[in-house]
Design a protein around this motif. Structure first.
Motif, short mmCIF file in Angstrom:
data_model
loop_
_atom_site.label_atom_id
_atom_site.label_comp_id
_atom_site.label_asym_id
_atom_site.label_seq_id
_atom_site.Cartn_x
_atom_site.Cartn_y
_atom_site.Cartn_z
N LYS A 152 2.89 -14.99 15.67
CA LYS A 152 3.33 -14.96 14.27
C LYS A 152 2.13 -14.66 13.38
N ASN A 153 2.28 -13.65 12.54
CA ASN A 153 1.21 -13.20 11.66
C ASN A 153 1.66 -13.37 10.21
N CYS A 154 1.00 -14.26 9.49
CA CYS A 154 1.38 -14.58 8.11
C CYS A 154 0.47 -13.93 7.07
N THR A 155 -0.27 -12.92 7.47
CA THR A 155 -1.21 -12.26 6.57
C THR A 155 -0.55 -11.79 5.28
N ASN A 156 0.66 -11.28 5.35
CA ASN A 156 1.33 -10.74 4.17
C ASN A 156 2.20 -11.77 3.45
N CYS A 157 2.20 -13.00 3.92
CA CYS A 157 3.04 -14.03 3.31
C CYS A 157 2.24 -14.81 2.28
N THR A 158 2.74 -14.84 1.07
CA THR A 158 2.10 -15.59 -0.02
C THR A 158 3.00 -16.73 -0.50
N PHE A 159 4.11 -16.96 0.16
CA PHE A 159 5.09 -17.96 -0.25
C PHE A 159 4.48 -19.34 -0.54
N PRO A 160 3.66 -19.91 0.37
CA PRO A 160 3.14 -21.25 0.10
C PRO A 160 2.08 -21.28 -1.00
N HIS A 161 1.58 -20.15 -1.40
CA HIS A 161 0.52 -20.09 -2.41
C HIS A 161 1.05 -19.83 -3.82
N ASP A 162 2.35 -19.65 -3.94
CA ASP A 162 2.98 -19.47 -5.25
C ASP A 162 3.31 -20.86 -5.79
N PRO A 163 2.73 -21.26 -6.93
CA PRO A 163 2.98 -22.60 -7.45
C PRO A 163 4.46 -22.90 -7.70
N ASP A 164 5.26 -21.88 -7.92
CA ASP A 164 6.69 -22.08 -8.16
C ASP A 164 7.45 -22.48 -6.89
N ASN A 165 6.83 -22.37 -5.73
CA ASN A 165 7.52 -22.68 -4.47
C ASN A 165 7.25 -24.08 -3.94
N TYR A 166 6.52 -24.89 -4.68
CA TYR A 166 6.20 -26.24 -4.23
C TYR A 166 7.46 -27.01 -3.82
N HIS A 167 8.47 -27.05 -4.68
CA HIS A 167 9.68 -27.82 -4.40
C HIS A 167 10.49 -27.21 -3.25
N LYS A 168 10.43 -25.91 -3.09
CA LYS A 168 11.14 -25.26 -1.97
C LYS A 168 10.53 -25.69 -0.64
N ILE A 169 9.22 -25.83 -0.62
CA ILE A 169 8.53 -26.24 0.61
C ILE A 169 8.77 -27.72 0.89
N THR A 170 8.58 -28.56 -0.10
CA THR A 170 8.75 -29.99 0.15
C THR A 170 10.20 -30.34 0.48
N ALA A 171 11.15 -29.57 -0.01
CA ALA A 171 12.55 -29.82 0.31
C ALA A 171 12.84 -29.58 1.79
N ARG A 172 12.00 -28.82 2.46
CA ARG A 172 12.24 -28.49 3.87
C ARG A 172 11.41 -29.34 4.83
N LEU A 173 10.64 -30.29 4.33
CA LEU A 173 9.79 -31.09 5.21
C LEU A 173 10.59 -31.91 6.21
N LYS A 174 11.75 -32.43 5.83
CA LYS A 174 12.59 -33.17 6.77
C LYS A 174 13.06 -32.25 7.90
N GLN A 175 13.42 -31.04 7.57
CA GLN A 175 13.84 -30.07 8.58
C GLN A 175 12.71 -29.82 9.57
N ILE A 176 11.50 -29.74 9.07
CA ILE A 176 10.34 -29.53 9.94
C ILE A 176 10.14 -30.75 10.83
N ASN A 177 10.24 -31.94 10.26
CA ASN A 177 10.05 -33.17 11.04
C ASN A 177 11.13 -33.32 12.10
N ASP A 178 12.36 -32.95 11.81
CA ASP A 178 13.46 -33.08 12.75
C ASP A 178 13.30 -32.17 13.97
N ARG A 179 12.52 -31.13 13.86
CA ARG A 179 12.31 -30.20 14.99
C ARG A 179 11.35 -30.77 16.02
N LYS A 180 10.58 -31.77 15.67
CA LYS A 180 9.57 -32.31 16.57
C LYS A 180 10.13 -33.36 17.49
#
Length: 85
Positions: free
Chosen positions: A57-85
């Motif tokens: 996986k190459n994230c060179t062109n991905c700026t999603f986590p670096h956009d300040p407007d996406n903070y809530h979109k990322i934190t909203a998915r943390l449970k989904q990430i935890n459930d995969r482990k």
């Protein structure tokens, strides 16, 4: 942009900004290592695959986590990430 619990910019980092296509004034370093990475192709970012077998996986062109407007979109998915482990 003021620093807060949702935004952090480290202009002293030798890699700043690690995605040069981003506006340095709005570049959020809070998620330097993207927490969505482990979601693979379900992360929602602009990624690709590289390597001989195109399996890295190459994230060179991905700026999603670096956009300040996406903070809530990322934190909203943390449970989904935890459930995969």
């Amino acid at each position: 942009m003021n620093n807060s619990d949702k935004f952090f910019r480290n202009v002293d980092c030798r890699y700043f900004p690690c995605h040069e296509q981003c506006d340095p004034e709005r570049f959020n370093c809070l998620f330097c290592y993207c927490p969505l990475y482990d979601l693979g192709d379900q992360c929602g970012g602009n990624f690709g695959y590289s390597g001989n077998a195109k399996k890295i996986k190459n994230c060179t062109n991905c700026t999603f986590p670096h956009d300040p407007d996406n903070y809530h979109k990322i934190t909203a998915r943390l449970k989904q990430i935890n459930d995969r482990k």
